[in-house]
Design a protein around this motif. Structure first.
Motif, PDB file in Angstrom:
ATOM      1  N   ALA A 188      -5.342  -8.298   6.998  1.00 16.26           N
ATOM      2  CA  ALA A 188      -4.852  -8.226   8.377  1.00 16.26           C
ATOM      3  C   ALA A 188      -3.337  -8.201   8.417  1.00 16.26           C
ATOM      4  CB  ALA A 188      -5.378  -9.425   9.170  1.00 16.26           C
ATOM      5  N   GLU A 189      -2.694  -9.002   7.548  1.00 18.22           N
ATOM      6  CA  GLU A 189      -1.231  -9.031   7.511  1.00 18.22           C
ATOM      7  C   GLU A 189      -0.672  -7.675   7.088  1.00 18.22           C
ATOM      8  OE1 GLU A 189       0.556 -12.276   5.378  1.00 18.22           O
ATOM      9  OE2 GLU A 189      -1.103 -13.609   5.841  1.00 18.22           O
ATOM     10  N   LEU A 190      -1.310  -7.048   6.106  1.00 15.32           N
ATOM     11  CA  LEU A 190      -0.823  -5.764   5.606  1.00 15.32           C
ATOM     12  C   LEU A 190      -0.973  -4.680   6.676  1.00 15.32           C
ATOM     13  CD1 LEU A 190       0.381  -4.402   3.092  1.00 15.32           C
ATOM     14  CD2 LEU A 190      -1.943  -3.823   2.393  1.00 15.32           C
ATOM     15  N   ALA A 191      -2.051  -4.732   7.409  1.00 18.64           N
ATOM     16  CA  ALA A 191      -2.279  -3.734   8.441  1.00 18.64           C
ATOM     17  C   ALA A 191      -1.215  -3.785   9.531  1.00 18.64           C
ATOM     18  CB  ALA A 191      -3.665  -3.935   9.054  1.00 18.64           C
TER      19      ALA A 191
ATOM     20  N   SER B  50       0.872  -1.176   0.000  1.00 15.74           N
ATOM     21  CA  SER B  50       0.000   0.000   0.000  1.00 15.74           C
ATOM     22  C   SER B  50       0.909   1.226   0.000  1.00 15.74           C
ATOM     23  CB  SER B  50      -0.892  -0.013   1.233  1.00 15.74           C
ATOM     24  OG  SER B  50      -0.119   0.135   2.419  1.00 15.74           O
ATOM     25  N   SER B  51       0.328   2.383   0.238  1.00 18.04           N
ATOM     26  CA  SER B  51       1.150   3.596   0.276  1.00 18.04           C
ATOM     27  C   SER B  51       2.081   3.623   1.482  1.00 18.04           C
ATOM     28  CB  SER B  51       0.246   4.836   0.296  1.00 18.04           C
ATOM     29  OG  SER B  51      -0.619   4.786   1.422  1.00 18.04           O
ATOM     30  N   ARG B  52       1.812   2.765   2.477  1.00 19.69           N
ATOM     31  CA  ARG B  52       2.604   2.808   3.709  1.00 19.69           C
ATOM     32  C   ARG B  52       3.220   1.469   4.119  1.00 19.69           C
ATOM     33  NH1 ARG B  52      -1.888   5.765   4.499  1.00 19.69           N
ATOM     34  NH2 ARG B  52      -2.969   4.052   5.508  1.00 19.69           N
TER      35      ARG B  52
ATOM     36  N   ASN C 224       6.058 -12.692   0.634  1.00 19.41           N
ATOM     37  CA  ASN C 224       6.277 -14.115   0.871  1.00 19.41           C
ATOM     38  C   ASN C 224       6.621 -14.742  -0.480  1.00 19.41           C
ATOM     39  OD1 ASN C 224       6.184 -16.897   1.267  1.00 19.41           O
ATOM     40  ND2 ASN C 224       4.525 -16.776   2.753  1.00 19.41           N
ATOM     41  N   GLU C 225       7.864 -15.176  -0.642  1.00 20.31           N
ATOM     42  CA  GLU C 225       8.309 -15.702  -1.934  1.00 20.31           C
ATOM     43  C   GLU C 225       7.550 -16.954  -2.344  1.00 20.31           C
ATOM     44  OE1 GLU C 225      12.332 -16.315  -2.949  1.00 20.31           O
ATOM     45  OE2 GLU C 225      12.961 -14.282  -2.415  1.00 20.31           O
ATOM     46  N   GLN C 226       6.954 -17.643  -1.401  1.00 19.20           N
ATOM     47  CA  GLN C 226       6.191 -18.844  -1.743  1.00 19.20           C
ATOM     48  C   GLN C 226       4.741 -18.521  -2.083  1.00 19.20           C
ATOM     49  OE1 GLN C 226       8.121 -21.359  -2.175  1.00 19.20           O
ATOM     50  NE2 GLN C 226       9.764 -20.145  -1.263  1.00 19.20           N
ATOM     51  N   GLY C 227       4.370 -17.246  -1.996  1.00 19.25           N
ATOM     52  CA  GLY C 227       3.003 -16.838  -2.317  1.00 19.25           C
ATOM     53  C   GLY C 227       2.218 -16.490  -1.068  1.00 19.25           C
ATOM     54  N   LEU C 228       1.587 -15.312  -1.092  1.00 18.41           N
ATOM     55  CA  LEU C 228       0.792 -14.863   0.047  1.00 18.41           C
ATOM     56  C   LEU C 228      -0.559 -15.573   0.092  1.00 18.41           C
ATOM     57  CD1 LEU C 228       1.535 -11.064  -0.369  1.00 18.41           C
ATOM     58  CD2 LEU C 228       2.198 -12.438   1.616  1.00 18.41           C
ATOM     59  N   ASP C 229      -1.095 -15.679   1.284  1.00 22.09           N
ATOM     60  CA  ASP C 229      -2.452 -16.188   1.469  1.00 22.09           C
ATOM     61  C   ASP C 229      -3.422 -15.075   1.071  1.00 22.09           C
ATOM     62  OD1 ASP C 229      -4.908 -17.101   2.300  1.00 22.09           O
ATOM     63  OD2 ASP C 229      -4.246 -17.690   4.313  1.00 22.09           O
ATOM     64  N   LEU C 230      -4.155 -15.283  -0.024  1.00 22.77           N
ATOM     65  CA  LEU C 230      -5.012 -14.222  -0.550  1.00 22.77           C
ATOM     66  C   LEU C 230      -6.323 -14.075   0.208  1.00 22.77           C
ATOM     67  CD1 LEU C 230      -4.427 -14.488  -4.408  1.00 22.77           C
ATOM     68  CD2 LEU C 230      -3.230 -13.136  -2.683  1.00 22.77           C
TER      69      LEU C 230
END
Length: 814
Positions: free
Chosen positions: A524-527, A506-508, A513-519
């Motif tokens: 919650a992870e980004l926050a 995001s902007s902040r 995760n090189e194996q692929g993020l849980d979509l």
């Protein structure tokens, strides 16, 4: 007769030693067995460290030896019982008393010669082999310890002793005659010279010991027991999809082992290869696995490439100059200079013009090699006929290996194409006439990506892995992530694309995760993620250096658009929902298109014009087929079409605009839509894609908004629209009175473009445009009277996300 060799991990602990002995016990049922063992895992390195510490007057060597002694006694206690245990523990203690005295002498002299180091290292195998022999006897095997120093005769070249094969075979035959039917337990790696002085056989020495014994005994098979289930199609530490090779020829195994495959070392293969003895690589910890069988002539398979391997820490030495052309002897002098310094040449390549010759050497030999070669050619360098040697460091070799390559044209092209599409630059190429090996020299930093790309191309034809870095998980971005999550299995099954979202920023904040993020869990992870700048995110994409990488910009951020050149130059594809880059200065737009072509990286921006509509794609198809676009007429703002289709004077104009923003049809700042600036950007992009050199200042914008509406912030904008309701009502009434409808139209013809509000009469292609739909009419040399029409929903997060999704798929399938 069977020779079974067990590596350091196979005898690293009491539990592992038991597993190794169990394997030998099973083999005894099929005939005589020779068991060759390495030092307990990590012991050799610890002994070398202790010796170097002692030579440097560092007393820490004593503690290192204490730890080794404790480890060996603990293993004896776990493996043996009663008097046998005590006897073996005492023997280990005696050996460590010897070892301490030896290291004390090194400490006193402050010197660690090659001869002394060989003697020091030999303790590792001597200790482990005696311990294993005692444990084998305790398990009921008729085992005898065989001192390799009495079996393997070498010269006195300490560190990498050369074997006297005839003398070794005589000594092996003599020992066999004295110990018929017994299980031999033999220390690997060591031998002795003609004076009985201990020597070592160099890298892979224990494997070599096993091969020498197998050849001397004319064994039925040599088995190498290690911690992997055979030779792999690639290094499993680098390639998750690497798999064991069932059967392989000696020549292929030699090539793979030379180019870095860690399971075997080249000298190991030669003694058994000469005798045609099968060599089987097996896994101590998964003995039921088939492993890899190395044979003289394995059954022919459909596999063109057997494996991919690599050597790191490489330097290229490039000798060049016009004085070399047509003059014999330069190559001989170059190799002689390197040979005098005992520098091994890993790779050779020469230009057909004879203007240059290039060799690859170990990076540690660079300085010595440079001095040796510059001294050899000092006269020619001084005369300007040859340039001083130019080393290129931090390189690696990646090699394709397979006997069937010679029968299949296009392998080299596939190799170079796969690497080129991922921005892996090839510095040198070498291929022998036998075509069993194609070697490429690349940057060491690119090895992981290169091997994965090639493994995918030659071994994983079922799917292509694609790595997405997504910037902007807002309204459109979140819809895109939903669509990706929903369609991942479909993409894999129907299109052969394994699409992984590796990073979301995001902007902040940013998550990776090189194996692929849980979509399903990313919000919650980004926050909770730490802050990260856009510059850092760009560098993250470049530094990760993943294959088939795509940067997806789902923002309207000008700073994000400025990152595109850096990514394209690294052959990272760019999918842009952001209109800024393509509507910026023409020079910048042209540079991005040029970089895309030069570095073979897709630059796709379909959603810049019509959300999910294939407007740019259709235009590109027309121009690629040789058609010429003469005119375009379009409604390119789903927002404005929605507004004028819903404004009928019964509700304030500002309220209808507010509804459009609430439903997600406008830009974050709706003034961009209503001022005509956004539509002007879109017709500019279309004109440029049609081949026109045009700037934003060339677009005529006829705005219908009163000037006061454009002052202040967004809320002031709504306030001013409400204050000027009479103006908007008058526009509507005038069009209605004439039986027409209001449409905000973009026009391009013969190098000129304009946007503005128009009254459209019934029967016109734009008249019945409903809801938030967009439409483009292309008039070309082929579509003269009746235009080619592209029409459909042109606004909304869902359709815009689907347009970005489509561009991702296009980029992935290149």
């Amino acid at each position: 007769m069977q020779v079974l060799k067990f590596g350091g991990t196979s005898v690293a602990s009491a539990e592992n030693i038991r597993k190794s002995i169990a394997i030998v016990a099973t083999a005894v049922g099929q005939g005589e067995v020779v068991m060759v063992v390495s030092a307990l895992g990590g012991t050799t390195d610890a002994l070398i460290g202790a010796g170097r510490a002692a030579a440097s007057a560092d007393p820490s060597y004593s503690e290192a030896l204490n730890q080794l002694q404790h480890r060996h006694i603990a293993a004896a206690q776990a493996l043996l019982d009663g008097g046998v245990q005590k006897s073996e523990a005492d023997a280990i203690t005696v050996q460590f008393v010897e070892l301490r005295r030896f290291c004390d002498g090194i400490f006193a002299l402050g010197e660690l010669s090659a001869r002394t180091l060989d003697k020091l290292m030999s303790y590792g195998e001597l200790l482990s082999s005696r311990l294993v022999a005692a444990a084998a006897k305790a398990q009921g095997l008729d085992a005898v310890w065989a001192d390799a120093r009495q079996l393997v005769r070498t010269n006195s070249r300490f560190g990498t002793a050369e074997v006297n094969t005839a003398a070794t075979e005589q000594q092996v035959a003599a020992f066999r005659a004295k110990n018929p039917g017994k299980v031999w337990v033999v220390p690997g790696f060591i031998g002795s010279d003609g004076h009985g002085v201990t020597t070592t056989l160099g890298r892979g020495g224990s494997d070599y010991t096993a091969a020498l014994l197998a050849a001397a005994l004319n064994a039925d098979v040599l088995e190498i027991w290690t911690d992997v289930s055979g030779m792999m199609t690639a290094d499993p530490r680098l390639v998750r999809g690497a798999r064991p090779i069932d059967r392989i020829s000696y020549q292929e195994a030699m090539e793979l082992s030379h180019f870095g495959a860690k399971v075997l070392y080249p000298p190991t293969i030669q003694p058994v290869m000469r005798r045609g003895i099968p060599l089987w690589i097996k896994n101590t910890f998964a003995p039921a696995d088939y492993g890899t069988l190395v044979e003289v002539k394995p059954p022919r398979t459909a596999a063109v490439v057997q494996g991919i391997s690599s050597i790191g820490n490489l330097t290229l030495l490039n000798l060049e100059g016009s004085g070399m052309v047509g003059i014999p002897g330069f190559s001989m002098r170059l190799f002689a200079a390197l040979a005098r310094e005992r520098i091994n040449v890993v790779l050779i390549t020469q230009s057909s013009s004879e203007h240059s010759i290039c060799v690859g050497v170990n990076e540690a030999d660079t300085a010595t090699a440079q001095v040796a070669v510059d001294e050899e050619f000092a006269v020619e360098i001084a005369a300007g006929r040859i340039e001083p040697l130019r080393p290129e460091r931090e390189l690696a070799i990646v090699a394709l290996v397979g006997e069937n390559m010679k029968d299949h044209p296009g392998i080299s092209g596939k190799l170079f194409g796969a690497l080129g599409q991922n921005g892996v630059n090839i510095r040198a190429i070498a291929q022998g006439a036998s075509e069993k090996n194609i070697s490429t020299v690349i940057r060491a930093a690119d090895v992981r990506k290169a091997i994965n790309v090639l493994h995918e191309a030659f071994f994983e034809a079922t799917y292509k892995q694609v790595n997405l870095f997504i910037l902007g998980p807002g309204n459109v971005g979140s819809k895109l992530l939903e669509q990706l999550a929903h369609q991942q299995q479909h993409l894999l099954e129907k299109l052969g694309l394994q699409v992984r979202v590796v990073a979301i920023a995001s902007s902040r904040h940013c998550i990776v995760n090189e194996q692929g993020l849980d979509l399903t869990a990313w919000p919650a992870e980004l926050a909770d993620a730490p802050p990260q700048s856009l510059e850092a995110f760009t560098q993250l994409i470049i530094s990760r250096n993943l294959r088939n990488s795509i940067f997806v910009d789902v923002t309207a951020n000008p700073a994000a658009a400025r990152c595109y050149p850096h990514l394209l130059e690294k052959s990272i594809a760019v999918v842009a929902c952001n209109k800024v880059a393509c509507s910026s200065d023409y020079a910048h737009y042209a540079r991005l298109k040029s970089l895309s072509t030069e570095f073979n990286a897709s630059f796709l921006f379909e959603t810049n014009v019509g959300a999910g509509l294939p407007i740019i794609g259709t235009l590109n198809d027309l121009t690629r087929s040789g058609d010429v676009v003469r005119r375009m007429q379009a409604v390119l703002s789903g927002t404005l079409n929605f507004v004028f289709n819903n404004y009928d004077g019964t509700r304030p104009f500002a309220e209808v605009v507010r509804q459009a923003q609430t439903e997600g049809y406008t830009e974050p700042d709706p003034r961009l839509d209503l001022s005509g600036s956004d539509v002007a950007r879109k017709i500019l992009i279309l004109a440029r894609e049609a081949g026109e050199v045009m700037e934003m200042s060339d677009i005529e914008i006829d705005t219908f908004l009163p000037p006061a509406c454009l002052d202040g912030d967004v809320e002031a904008f709504y306030t001013q629209m409400a204050a000027h309701e009479a103006h908007f009502r008058a526009l509507y009434d005038e069009a209605t009175a004439a039986g027409k409808r209001l449409k905000f139209v973009a026009r391009y013809a013969d190098g000129h473009a304009a946007v503005g509000l128009q009254q459209v009469a019934p029967g016109h292609d734009l008249y019945d445009l409903r809801g938030k739909d967009n439409v483009v009419l292309f008039y070309t040399d082929r579509y003269v009277e009746q235009p080619l029409v592209v029409k459909g929903a042109g606004a909304g997060a869902e359709v815009t996300a689907s347009g970005v999704f489509a561009d991702i798929v296009r980029a992935a399938r290149v």
